[in-house]
Design a protein around this motif. Sequence first.
Motif, short mmCIF file in Angstrom:
data_model
loop_
_atom_site.label_atom_id
_atom_site.label_comp_id
_atom_site.label_asym_id
_atom_site.label_seq_id
_atom_site.Cartn_x
_atom_site.Cartn_y
_atom_site.Cartn_z
N TYR A 1 0.80 10.99 -8.28
CA TYR A 1 0.64 9.61 -7.83
C TYR A 1 1.99 8.99 -7.50
CZ TYR A 1 -4.01 9.97 -9.90
OH TYR A 1 -5.29 10.35 -10.22
N THR B 1 -2.25 12.71 -4.67
CA THR B 1 -2.40 13.93 -3.88
C THR B 1 -2.38 15.11 -4.84
OG1 THR B 1 -1.51 15.17 -1.99
CG2 THR B 1 0.10 14.16 -3.45
N GLN C 1 0.86 -1.19 0.00
CA GLN C 1 0.00 0.00 0.00
C GLN C 1 0.90 1.24 0.00
OE1 GLN C 1 -0.55 -2.49 2.61
NE2 GLN C 1 -1.74 -3.49 1.00
N VAL D 1 0.85 5.49 0.32
CA VAL D 1 0.06 6.64 0.76
C VAL D 1 0.87 7.92 0.56
CG1 VAL D 1 -1.14 7.75 2.67
CG2 VAL D 1 -1.19 5.25 2.44
N TRP E 1 0.27 1.40 -6.96
CA TRP E 1 -0.04 2.83 -7.13
C TRP E 1 -0.77 3.36 -5.90
CZ3 TRP E 1 1.37 5.63 -11.46
CH2 TRP E 1 1.90 4.88 -12.53
N GLY E 2 -0.46 4.60 -5.54
CA GLY E 2 -1.22 5.29 -4.52
C GLY E 2 -2.45 5.94 -5.11
N LYS E 3 -3.23 6.58 -4.23
CA LYS E 3 -4.48 7.21 -4.68
C LYS E 3 -4.28 8.62 -5.19
CE LYS E 3 -7.46 4.39 -1.76
NZ LYS E 3 -8.51 4.39 -0.71
#
Length: 124
Positions: free
Chosen positions: A94, A118, A3, A5, A114-116
């Motif tokens: 990302y 910012t 994960q 972030v 991959w992150g979500k």
Amino acid sequence: QVQLVESGGGLVQAGGSLRLSCGASGRISSINVMGWYRQAPGKQRELVATITSGGRTVYGSSVKGRFTISRDNVKKTTYLQMNALKPEDTAVYYCAADSSDSTIRVLTQTMDYWGKGTLVTVSS
């Protein structure tokens, strides 16, 4: 699984600076390359910068000389120092990570994780 972030996005004036961070959790021992991509409204996602566990970097042409990527291999965290920001840097940024050190995977954006994202907004 891994994960990712991201943090550190926000609003900044043109010419200013921001520092993005991306922390990894889960099976972090599998991570080799970490990096950043961005997608501006109405545009395709593009490479910003990546860095391998050995410190080899790849930068997108539009950010060379202004952005610097770094990482903490113990914490499996990557940072993106963004200086001399321009309105055209406005995008969702990302974080991405991959178990290989393949430049091809970096350039084709076929990273494993991959992150979500910012949001970075640069005002003129």
